[in-house]
Design an enzyme around this catalytic site. Structure first.
Site, short mmCIF file in Angstrom:
data_model
loop_
_atom_site.label_atom_id
_atom_site.label_comp_id
_atom_site.label_asym_id
_atom_site.label_seq_id
_atom_site.Cartn_x
_atom_site.Cartn_y
_atom_site.Cartn_z
N GLU A 279 2.59 -12.47 0.26
CA GLU A 279 1.36 -12.12 -0.46
C GLU A 279 1.51 -12.20 -1.97
O GLU A 279 2.53 -11.79 -2.53
CB GLU A 279 0.94 -10.71 -0.06
CG GLU A 279 -0.41 -10.28 -0.60
CD GLU A 279 -0.97 -9.11 0.18
OE1 GLU A 279 -1.68 -9.37 1.18
OE2 GLU A 279 -0.68 -7.95 -0.18
N LYS B 209 -0.02 -10.55 -5.13
CA LYS B 209 -0.78 -9.34 -5.47
C LYS B 209 -0.30 -8.80 -6.81
O LYS B 209 0.88 -8.51 -6.97
CB LYS B 209 -0.58 -8.29 -4.37
CG LYS B 209 -1.19 -6.94 -4.67
CD LYS B 209 -1.21 -6.04 -3.44
CE LYS B 209 0.17 -5.67 -2.96
NZ LYS B 209 0.12 -4.69 -1.84
N LYS C 141 -7.38 -12.17 1.24
CA LYS C 141 -7.25 -10.72 1.38
C LYS C 141 -8.27 -10.06 0.46
O LYS C 141 -8.17 -10.12 -0.76
CB LYS C 141 -5.83 -10.31 0.98
CG LYS C 141 -5.48 -8.85 1.29
CD LYS C 141 -4.88 -8.72 2.67
CE LYS C 141 -4.32 -7.33 2.88
NZ LYS C 141 -3.07 -7.10 2.13
N GLU D 22 -7.77 -5.98 10.85
CA GLU D 22 -6.83 -4.94 10.43
C GLU D 22 -7.23 -3.59 11.01
O GLU D 22 -8.37 -3.14 10.83
CB GLU D 22 -6.78 -4.86 8.91
CG GLU D 22 -5.84 -3.78 8.40
CD GLU D 22 -5.77 -3.74 6.89
OE1 GLU D 22 -5.28 -4.74 6.32
OE2 GLU D 22 -6.21 -2.76 6.28
N ASN E 130 -2.00 -2.06 9.89
CA ASN E 130 -1.65 -1.65 8.54
C ASN E 130 -0.89 -0.33 8.60
O ASN E 130 -1.44 0.68 9.04
CB ASN E 130 -2.89 -1.50 7.66
CG ASN E 130 -2.56 -1.41 6.19
OD1 ASN E 130 -1.45 -1.04 5.81
ND2 ASN E 130 -3.52 -1.75 5.34
N GLU F 58 1.61 -4.99 8.77
CA GLU F 58 1.30 -5.06 7.34
C GLU F 58 1.72 -3.77 6.63
O GLU F 58 1.55 -2.69 7.16
CB GLU F 58 -0.21 -5.23 7.13
CG GLU F 58 -0.89 -6.28 7.97
CD GLU F 58 -2.40 -6.17 7.87
OE1 GLU F 58 -2.92 -5.64 6.87
OE2 GLU F 58 -3.08 -6.59 8.81
N SER F 59 2.22 -3.92 5.43
CA SER F 59 2.54 -2.81 4.52
C SER F 59 3.83 -2.07 4.90
O SER F 59 4.08 -1.79 6.07
CB SER F 59 1.40 -1.78 4.43
OG SER F 59 0.22 -2.37 3.98
#
Length: 261
Positions: A55, A57, A117, A166, A188, A218-219
């Protein structure tokens, strides 16, 4: 209001403003509207790739500024050369420091699936995603009803794009998962209401997600060990942003992690 409430309220105003400035008819003149999107699902299932969705970001509400200076071109191209399976590009400006041009730049330099995103609340954003070169869009169950996911997902699929749904818990999964709208399910590990992160969330939900869908976590992922552990319980996609972007050269951090895999 939670930070998520603030983001969504701002996003609704932003989308209304953009629709008046750049109507759908203008979006539809983009060359990308005629392009055939690449399949994020297919790339994540390839055994010769890492499964990492790398990603781009610049900042986030929970961490503030993460990396304000990394260039989109070098970073995204470096991610793919490092062995990432796909890219994720933040296009929200107010809270994440991104912009649509970041995704279009990444598209110009890379032949791989790109996930847009953002916080999708309106059909306009689906058409906009296609017009800027996205192959897949994120739909967040925490801010959408089951009917909205179905409507937005069907529109995305009609344009050739895939949907990554998500979720944060089993209730969100049950209310929004629909085969006509969703190709991939992302868990997530960060609770969007209080921003607490726990990889246990992915572990607990792995068996609840039907195997018809590609599972993405994710995350909070920081190491090859995290990826290996979650791969064991069925995940094929690993969305990582902050772990790379906090380095001066995010693409080199990605390469180092892929080497460990």
């Amino acid at each position: 209001m939670t930070i998520l409430d603030k983001i969504i309220a701002h996003k609704r105003r932003e989308v209304a403003d953009r629709q008046s400035l750049v109507p759908v008819k203008l979006l539809e003149t983009s060359l990308y509207m005629e392009a055939t999107p690449l399949s994020l699902r297919r790339y994540l299932l390839r055994d010769d790739l890492s499964g990492i969705i790398a990603e781009f970001k610049r900042k986030s509400p929970s961490k503030g500024v993460i990396n304000a200076h990394a260039p989109v071109e070098r970073t995204t191209l470096g991610y793919m050369q490092a062995g990432a399976s796909a890219l994720s590009v933040l296009t929200d400006t107010e809270f994440f420091g991104g912009k649509n041009e970041d995704l279009t730049t990444a598209r110009r330099y890379n032949f791989c699936p790109i996930l847009r995103k953002d916080f999708v609340v309106d059909e306009y954003q689906i058409i906009e995603a296609k017009s800027i070169g996205a192959d897949a869009v994120l739909l967040i169950a925490a801010v959408l009803s089951g009917e909205e996911v179905l409507r937005l997902g069907r529109l995305a699929k009609s344009l050739g794009m895939e949907v990554l749904l998500e979720i944060h818990d089993a209730q969100e999964l049950d209310k929004t998962l629909h085969p006509d709208a969703v190709s991939l399910v992302g868990v997530n590990n960060r609770n969007l209401h209080d921003f607490v992160v726990s990889l246990d969330t992915s572990g607990e939900l792995a068996q609840r997600i039907p195997n018809d869908y590609v599972k993405v976590t994710e995350s909070g992922l920081t190491s090859a060990a995290d990826i290996r552990a979650l791969r064991e319980v069925g995940y094929r996609g690993f969305l990582m942003g902050e772990a790379f972007m906090r380095h001066a050269r995010p693409e080199l951090a990605c390469a180092a992690l892929v080497q460990q895999l």
